[in-house]
Each structure stands twice: as C-alpha cells, then as structure tokens.
Scaffold this motif. Structure first.
Motif, PDB file in Angstrom:
ATOM      1  N   GLY A   9     -30.763  19.403 -16.000  1.00 26.39           N
ATOM      2  CA  GLY A   9     -30.804  20.714 -15.380  1.00 26.39           C
ATOM      3  C   GLY A   9     -31.408  20.646 -13.991  1.00 26.39           C
ATOM      4  O   GLY A   9     -31.225  21.542 -13.168  1.00 26.39           O
ATOM      5  N   HIS A  10     -32.144  19.597 -13.703  1.00 22.02           N
ATOM      6  CA  HIS A  10     -32.779  19.387 -12.406  1.00 22.02           C
ATOM      7  C   HIS A  10     -31.729  18.867 -11.433  1.00 22.02           C
ATOM      8  O   HIS A  10     -30.903  18.039 -11.791  1.00 22.02           O
ATOM      9  CB  HIS A  10     -33.910  18.363 -12.565  1.00 22.02           C
ATOM     10  CG  HIS A  10     -34.852  18.294 -11.416  1.00 22.02           C
ATOM     11  ND1 HIS A  10     -34.504  17.796 -10.183  1.00 22.02           N
ATOM     12  CD2 HIS A  10     -36.146  18.670 -11.312  1.00 22.02           C
ATOM     13  CE1 HIS A  10     -35.549  17.862  -9.381  1.00 22.02           C
ATOM     14  NE2 HIS A  10     -36.560  18.385 -10.042  1.00 22.02           N
ATOM     15  N   SER A  11     -31.767  19.350 -10.172  1.00 23.89           N
ATOM     16  CA  SER A  11     -30.736  18.951  -9.206  1.00 23.89           C
ATOM     17  C   SER A  11     -30.737  17.440  -8.981  1.00 23.89           C
ATOM     18  O   SER A  11     -29.683  16.809  -8.923  1.00 23.89           O
ATOM     19  CB  SER A  11     -30.921  19.686  -7.880  1.00 23.89           C
ATOM     20  OG  SER A  11     -32.269  19.674  -7.495  1.00 23.89           O
ATOM     21  N   THR A  12     -31.929  16.840  -8.882  1.00 20.13           N
ATOM     22  CA  THR A  12     -31.994  15.379  -8.721  1.00 20.13           C
ATOM     23  C   THR A  12     -31.475  14.688  -9.977  1.00 20.13           C
ATOM     24  O   THR A  12     -30.804  13.665  -9.902  1.00 20.13           O
ATOM     25  CB  THR A  12     -33.436  14.914  -8.454  1.00 20.13           C
ATOM     26  OG1 THR A  12     -33.997  15.692  -7.405  1.00 20.13           O
ATOM     27  CG2 THR A  12     -33.469  13.454  -8.066  1.00 20.13           C
ATOM     28  N   GLY A  13     -31.759  15.280 -11.146  1.00 12.34           N
ATOM     29  CA  GLY A  13     -31.289  14.712 -12.405  1.00 12.34           C
ATOM     30  C   GLY A  13     -29.775  14.626 -12.438  1.00 12.34           C
ATOM     31  O   GLY A  13     -29.192  13.634 -12.876  1.00 12.34           O
ATOM     32  N   LYS A  14     -29.119  15.691 -11.950  1.00 16.15           N
ATOM     33  CA  LYS A  14     -27.655  15.722 -11.922  1.00 16.15           C
ATOM     34  C   LYS A  14     -27.132  14.600 -11.031  1.00 16.15           C
ATOM     35  O   LYS A  14     -26.175  13.908 -11.376  1.00 16.15           O
ATOM     36  CB  LYS A  14     -27.145  17.062 -11.398  1.00 16.15           C
ATOM     37  CG  LYS A  14     -27.326  18.229 -12.340  1.00 16.15           C
ATOM     38  CD  LYS A  14     -26.519  19.437 -11.869  1.00 16.15           C
ATOM     39  CE  LYS A  14     -26.621  20.607 -12.816  1.00 16.15           C
ATOM     40  NZ  LYS A  14     -27.900  21.328 -12.773  1.00 16.15           N
ATOM     41  N   ILE A  15     -27.792  14.425  -9.879  1.00 14.31           N
ATOM     42  CA  ILE A  15     -27.373  13.376  -8.932  1.00 14.31           C
ATOM     43  C   ILE A  15     -27.501  12.009  -9.582  1.00 14.31           C
ATOM     44  O   ILE A  15     -26.591  11.171  -9.468  1.00 14.31           O
ATOM     45  CB  ILE A  15     -28.219  13.431  -7.643  1.00 14.31           C
ATOM     46  CG1 ILE A  15     -27.944  14.742  -6.899  1.00 14.31           C
ATOM     47  CG2 ILE A  15     -27.916  12.246  -6.746  1.00 14.31           C
ATOM     48  CD1 ILE A  15     -28.834  14.957  -5.690  1.00 14.31           C
ATOM     49  N   ILE A  16     -28.607  11.775 -10.281  1.00 16.79           N
ATOM     50  CA  ILE A  16     -28.818  10.483 -10.936  1.00 16.79           C
ATOM     51  C   ILE A  16     -27.740  10.235 -11.979  1.00 16.79           C
ATOM     52  O   ILE A  16     -27.139   9.159 -12.041  1.00 16.79           O
ATOM     53  CB  ILE A  16     -30.204  10.425 -11.619  1.00 16.79           C
ATOM     54  CG1 ILE A  16     -31.312  10.602 -10.621  1.00 16.79           C
ATOM     55  CG2 ILE A  16     -30.369   9.115 -12.375  1.00 16.79           C
ATOM     56  CD1 ILE A  16     -31.410   9.500  -9.627  1.00 16.79           C
ATOM     57  N   LEU A  17     -27.470  11.256 -12.799  1.00 15.55           N
ATOM     58  CA  LEU A  17     -26.482  11.099 -13.865  1.00 15.55           C
ATOM     59  C   LEU A  17     -25.113  10.782 -13.290  1.00 15.55           C
ATOM     60  O   LEU A  17     -24.475   9.796 -13.639  1.00 15.55           O
ATOM     61  CB  LEU A  17     -26.423  12.388 -14.701  1.00 15.55           C
ATOM     62  CG  LEU A  17     -25.490  12.341 -15.902  1.00 15.55           C
ATOM     63  CD1 LEU A  17     -26.046  11.411 -16.957  1.00 15.55           C
ATOM     64  CD2 LEU A  17     -25.309  13.732 -16.499  1.00 15.55           C
ATOM     65  N   ILE A  18     -24.655  11.627 -12.365  1.00 12.19           N
ATOM     66  CA  ILE A  18     -23.324  11.439 -11.772  1.00 12.19           C
ATOM     67  C   ILE A  18     -23.292  10.155 -10.958  1.00 12.19           C
ATOM     68  O   ILE A  18     -22.333   9.378 -11.030  1.00 12.19           O
ATOM     69  CB  ILE A  18     -22.941  12.657 -10.912  1.00 12.19           C
ATOM     70  CG1 ILE A  18     -22.835  13.896 -11.800  1.00 12.19           C
ATOM     71  CG2 ILE A  18     -21.624  12.425 -10.186  1.00 12.19           C
ATOM     72  CD1 ILE A  18     -22.670  15.185 -11.044  1.00 12.19           C
ATOM     73  N   GLY A  19     -24.358   9.911 -10.207  1.00 15.82           N
ATOM     74  CA  GLY A  19     -24.435   8.711  -9.386  1.00 15.82           C
ATOM     75  C   GLY A  19     -24.337   7.446 -10.215  1.00 15.82           C
ATOM     76  O   GLY A  19     -23.618   6.511  -9.873  1.00 15.82           O
ATOM     77  N   THR A  20     -25.081   7.415 -11.343  1.00 19.29           N
ATOM     78  CA  THR A  20     -25.045   6.238 -12.208  1.00 19.29           C
ATOM     79  C   THR A  20     -23.642   6.002 -12.744  1.00 19.29           C
ATOM     80  O   THR A  20     -23.163   4.866 -12.768  1.00 19.29           O
ATOM     81  CB  THR A  20     -26.015   6.411 -13.389  1.00 19.29           C
ATOM     82  OG1 THR A  20     -27.269   6.840 -12.903  1.00 19.29           O
ATOM     83  CG2 THR A  20     -26.177   5.103 -14.138  1.00 19.29           C
ATOM     84  N   LEU A  21     -22.970   7.089 -13.158  1.00 19.03           N
ATOM     85  CA  LEU A  21     -21.601   6.953 -13.668  1.00 19.03           C
ATOM     86  C   LEU A  21     -20.672   6.426 -12.577  1.00 19.03           C
ATOM     87  O   LEU A  21     -19.895   5.492 -12.794  1.00 19.03           O
ATOM     88  CB  LEU A  21     -21.090   8.309 -14.179  1.00 19.03           C
ATOM     89  CG  LEU A  21     -21.620   8.747 -15.534  1.00 19.03           C
ATOM     90  CD1 LEU A  21     -21.249  10.187 -15.826  1.00 19.03           C
ATOM     91  CD2 LEU A  21     -21.086   7.839 -16.635  1.00 19.03           C
ATOM     92  N   ILE A  22     -20.779   7.013 -11.391  1.00 14.44           N
ATOM     93  CA  ILE A  22     -19.905   6.594 -10.281  1.00 14.44           C
ATOM     94  C   ILE A  22     -20.137   5.132  -9.952  1.00 14.44           C
ATOM     95  O   ILE A  22     -19.191   4.344  -9.823  1.00 14.44           O
ATOM     96  CB  ILE A  22     -20.140   7.463  -9.029  1.00 14.44           C
ATOM     97  CG1 ILE A  22     -19.637   8.882  -9.267  1.00 14.44           C
ATOM     98  CG2 ILE A  22     -19.444   6.866  -7.815  1.00 14.44           C
ATOM     99  CD1 ILE A  22     -19.837   9.814  -8.091  1.00 14.44           C
ATOM    100  N   PHE A  23     -21.418   4.743  -9.826  1.00 15.23           N
ATOM    101  CA  PHE A  23     -21.717   3.360  -9.445  1.00 15.23           C
ATOM    102  C   PHE A  23     -21.312   2.369 -10.524  1.00 15.23           C
ATOM    103  O   PHE A  23     -20.934   1.246 -10.229  1.00 15.23           O
ATOM    104  CB  PHE A  23     -23.196   3.203  -9.100  1.00 15.23           C
ATOM    105  CG  PHE A  23     -23.522   3.718  -7.733  1.00 15.23           C
ATOM    106  CD1 PHE A  23     -24.477   4.692  -7.539  1.00 15.23           C
ATOM    107  CD2 PHE A  23     -22.846   3.234  -6.620  1.00 15.23           C
ATOM    108  CE1 PHE A  23     -24.757   5.183  -6.277  1.00 15.23           C
ATOM    109  CE2 PHE A  23     -23.123   3.719  -5.355  1.00 15.23           C
ATOM    110  CZ  PHE A  23     -24.079   4.696  -5.183  1.00 15.23           C
ATOM    111  N   THR A  24     -21.401   2.814 -11.806  1.00 14.83           N
ATOM    112  CA  THR A  24     -20.965   1.923 -12.884  1.00 14.83           C
ATOM    113  C   THR A  24     -19.479   1.638 -12.748  1.00 14.83           C
ATOM    114  O   THR A  24     -19.042   0.486 -12.806  1.00 14.83           O
ATOM    115  CB  THR A  24     -21.255   2.559 -14.256  1.00 14.83           C
ATOM    116  OG1 THR A  24     -22.617   2.965 -14.303  1.00 14.83           O
ATOM    117  CG2 THR A  24     -20.978   1.571 -15.367  1.00 14.83           C
ATOM    118  N   PHE A  25     -18.693   2.707 -12.552  1.00 16.74           N
ATOM    119  CA  PHE A  25     -17.250   2.503 -12.411  1.00 16.74           C
ATOM    120  C   PHE A  25     -16.918   1.727 -11.148  1.00 16.74           C
ATOM    121  O   PHE A  25     -16.018   0.888 -11.126  1.00 16.74           O
ATOM    122  CB  PHE A  25     -16.516   3.851 -12.421  1.00 16.74           C
ATOM    123  CG  PHE A  25     -16.394   4.428 -13.792  1.00 16.74           C
ATOM    124  CD1 PHE A  25     -16.997   5.633 -14.123  1.00 16.74           C
ATOM    125  CD2 PHE A  25     -15.684   3.753 -14.787  1.00 16.74           C
ATOM    126  CE1 PHE A  25     -16.906   6.160 -15.395  1.00 16.74           C
ATOM    127  CE2 PHE A  25     -15.581   4.276 -16.062  1.00 16.74           C
ATOM    128  CZ  PHE A  25     -16.189   5.479 -16.366  1.00 16.74           C
TER     129      PHE A  25
END
Lengths: 367, 125
Positions: free
Chosen positions: A340-356
């Motif tokens: 729910g935290h804006s930085t949390g969203k960035i981390i989640l999406i960022g991790t997925l993007i960088f993994t792919f």
C-alpha cells in the motif's frame, strides 16, 4: 548425471521443508496468516487444520519429486526442473491458501475478531540504538557495492582486449561448457545483476531496522534486549550473505579475464559458507524472531500488522496509511513489503520487471 | 518509555504530547536529548507523519522542545519560559480539575494530598 539429480532433489527437498516448517517458525499470534491469540491456537480443530496442511504438502512433495526423477532420468532438461518447481510451488500455495481460508472462517465463527488490547510502547532509547546499528550496517552494505563497482570497472577497462568468444558457464569439472559472443550485453549482464542485488540488500537491511518490533508488556526490558539482538544478528547475517553473493558474482569477471574459475576447493568453501550462513539466518529467526514470549492478550503490545483487514491471503500486507515500508511476515520468517506504500509498490513492480529483464538479457546474451 | 492506546477516546497526537511532557518531567528524557525523528516516530507507532508533526509542533510552540535542522527535535532546558496564554490555560485546567473534584465530593485536604502525590510521581522534588 547422478550429481545433477542429487542436487535438484536436494533443492526440491529444501523447498518442501521450508514450507512444512513455516508455521512453526512464524511469529506468535499468527496461524497460517490469520491473527489468533496464542491461547486460542491450541484449539483441537485448529491443530487438525495444521496436520491436514502438512499431510497435503507432503503428498505434493512426494508426487512431484517422483515425477521429476522419472522425467529427468529420461531427458535431463533444466526446463523440466523449472516446470516441476514452479508447478509444485503453485500447488503448495493453493494448499496454504485453503488452510488459511478455513482458519479465517473458523476464527470468525469461534473467536472475537476485534482486538481487545491496543497498547503501544515507544522507547526512544531503543529507537536511538536501532538507528545507530542501521547506520553501521548501511555502511557495511557498501562493501559488496564497492566489489560490484570494482568488477564492473575491471570489465570496462579490459573490454577491448577480450576475445570474441567469452566463457559463460563452467561445469563441475571446471571446464567451459558454454561460450557466448562478446557484446556489451553478454559481458555486463552479470554486472547489472551484481549492482541490483547489492543495492537491494542495502535497502532491505535499512528497512528491516526501521520495522516495528512487538514487545511483551510483562517483560519489557528483556523483550527489548531480545529485539535489539535479533535485529543485529539478522543484520550481520544479511551482510555476510550479501558479501558471499558479491564474491560469487565477482568470479564472472575473474573467469572472463583468466579463462578459468577459482579452484574447486575455493568454490566448495564459498558454497559451504553460503549454506552455513542461510542456516544461521534460519536459526536466528527461530530463536529470536518474535516468538520468544508466549504472551497473553493483555501483555502484548499492539501493531498495525495485527489487523487482519490489511492482509491479503495472510501473505501480502496492504496498508496505505502505514508509513512503514516493511513489516514482519505473518506466515514464515522475515519481512514483507507494504504494497500500500508508494515505495512498496515501486519495489514490487521493480523487482518483477528486473527479474524478467535479467532472464530476457540471459536469453539475448546466449543466442 | 511512552505508552499509547489506540482504543482510547483521546486522539493519538494528544496522548503522545502528554506522554512526552510527563517523560521529560520524570527525567526519562533530558535536556539536549533528541526525540526520534518525525518519520521514525510515525513508523514506530504506525500513524501518519502529519499526526506526529502536530504533536512536535505543539510541544515546540509551548517551549518543551526545539527543532534543530540537523538533530531534529531536541529537549529544551528547564524551567521553560511560559507565555501568558499558556499560564491562563494552566490556571483554567487547574480550576476545571478542582471543580470536578468538588463535584465528586472530595474535600480540600484529599485534593491537596492527591496533588502532592501526583507532583512527586511525575518527577517533582
């Protein structure tokens, strides 16, 4: 071939055991992702849910391991291994989810869902000491980052003089079993990962020190001391893990420049250290991780994570009003991101993007 | 050590304000010591930064803390300088307390004894 099967069977078993023991290692007052007071956890029906979970998980493990060994003996395909791991993880998750929902329903029917005691203790001295250690471990986290910089610089300096075919993978005997065409992508993809993981470790270390710890009102001093020791031990283990991974990543530029990998003895030592380190982390979680004092509802301090409504499936924490970026997990050990935290969203999406991205880069580099 | 209660009728910013004042009075916090930063305090309690800001601003206005750009919120030396409006508010609070005590049937001696005990318990000598 036997070595590969043993290795994969070992990884498979590790995954199974970690899920089997997740609830045992989870923090107190949680049961398969549902908030349940320690005294209520002993209800016979709840214990039965846990047993059924363990049995079903074990059945999945045995079946998928058998299937994996069967197919692997016919055709040693690593894609097959990935498929088996992926599918079994999905099945494990659905069994967990079913158990979680059963327990949630049981709680709604048998226990009060409103938390009686919502007292919070703020200890400025503790916060100050925690900040001090946060700074210390942040500085330590810069060492692996420097290793990443140094590795990358070495590759940049030597790039022009590299051969057109660079070794990408070594087998157990230390021989090259895969080459790739020299390109910016193939040479620097590992550096990309190296930086990524070092930076991730740095932030996770900081956020774990910023996270809330719950105390026992009847043992305030002791539980505060334990909480501090827990954070320091986790910080230390994280640092060693970060360092070991950084050294392992550093082997890539070494192998490109020298044409071979360090001796089998050195590799063995590194891998053993890695396992010891992970085992140590689990031991720290098991001993200190918010499980020590069996508290009554009156003696426990309250924290936002105690509210069921912020948790999705007992796994994802979603609270936009909570300034914390990481909170303690409910099921399992460690922390989870506040999505729910804006930085949390960035981390989640960022991790997925960088993994792919990393997987995609690997494909491109090895074409 | 501050204790806050999310179940209480009293808003959190006010509870924190009172706990900090009592904490300073009891000498659990001393002159020159920094309070946790607004962000650290907000994360620790689990509330919005604005709420903690409200508390810290209130404490600053009344002279209990000073905001330093580097060190954050620092406890002021004592005794603090009391403005006229603050003294009026203090007198008013005291009168209200006295009125409630009278209506509860407390006699003057009990009232004064209770005051003495409260004074001692919160750090007075």
């Amino acid at each position: 071939m036997t070595a590969n099967i043993l290795l994969f069977g070992f990884v498979f078993t590790l995954i199974y055991m970690s899920i089997l023991f997740s609830q045992t290692l989870s923090k107190k007052n949680t049961f398969f992702g549902v908030f349940i007071e320690e005294k209520d956890k002993k209800a016979k029906d709840l214990l039965q849910f846990k047993q059924h979970f363990q049995i079903r998980i074990t059945i999945i493990y045995i079946l998928s391991l058998a299937s994996l060994l069967f197919y692997f003996s016919i055709n040693e395909n690593s894609l097959l291994l990935l498929l088996h791991i992926f599918l079994s993880l999905i099945l494990y998750f659905f069994i967990y989810l079913r158990t979680h929902q059963q327990i949630k329903r049981y709680k709604d029917q048998h226990f009060s869902t409103e938390i009686a005691n919502k007292k919070v203790i703020i200890n400025p001295t503790f916060i100050e000491e925690r900040n001090k250690w946060k700074t210390i471990f942040t500085l330590l986290s810069c060492i692996p980052l420097l290793i990443a910089c140094f590795s990358c610089l070495t590759l940049i300096v030597h790039y022009p003089s590299l051969p057109n075919e660079i070794p990408m993978h070594f087998n157990i005997a230390g021989e090259v079993d895969h080459y790739a065409q020299k390109s910016v992508l193939s040479v620097f993809q590992i550096s990309f990962l190296h930086f990524l993981i070092s930076i991730l470790f740095l932030f996770i270390t900081r956020w774990s020190f910023q996270s809330r710890v719950q105390l026992d009102l009847e043992h305030i001093e002791q539980s505060t001391t334990d909480a501090m020791r827990y954070l320091k031990l986790v910080g230390l283990n994280f640092f060693i893990l970060n360092l070991l991974i950084s050294v392992l990543f550093g082997i890539f530029p070494y192998s490109i420049l020298t044409g071979h990998i360090p001796s089998a003895k050195i590799m063995m030592i590194l891998i053993v250290l890695l396992f010891v380190n992970v085992g140590s982390l689990i031991a720290v979680y098991a001993h200190y991780g918010q499980r020590k004092f069996l508290s009554t509802p009156e003696s426990r301090t309250y924290s936002l994570e105690d509210e069921d409504r912020y948790w999705l499936w007992g796994v994802f924490y979603n609270n936009p009003d909570d300034p914390a970026i990481m909170v303690q997990k409910r099921f399992g050990v460690g922390w989870t991101i506040n999505i729910g935290h804006s930085t949390g969203k960035i981390i989640l999406i960022g991790t997925l993007i960088f993994t792919f991205l990393a997987i995609f880069m690997g494909f491109l580099a090895n074409k | 050590m501050f204790e806050l209660d999310f179940n209480s009728e009293k808003p959190i910013y006010l509870q924190l304000y009172e706990e900090i004042i009592i904490g300073i009075s009891k000498k659990e916090l001393h002159y020159g010591q920094s309070l946790p930063s607004v962000r650290a305090m907000a994360e620790e309690i689990g509330i919005n930064l604005h709420t903690v800001n409200k508390t810290y601003n209130l404490l600053k206005e009344e002279g209990y803390i000073a905001m330093d750009r580097r060190k954050g919120a620092i406890i002021n030396p004592f005794p603090i300088e009391v403005k006229d409006t603050q003294h009026e508010e203090w007198t008013h609070t005291l009168k209200l307390l006295a009125a409630k005590s009278i209506l509860q049937g407390m006699d003057e001696k009990t009232f004064l004894d209770s005051c003495k005990m409260a004074y001692k318990q919160t750090g007075g000598e």
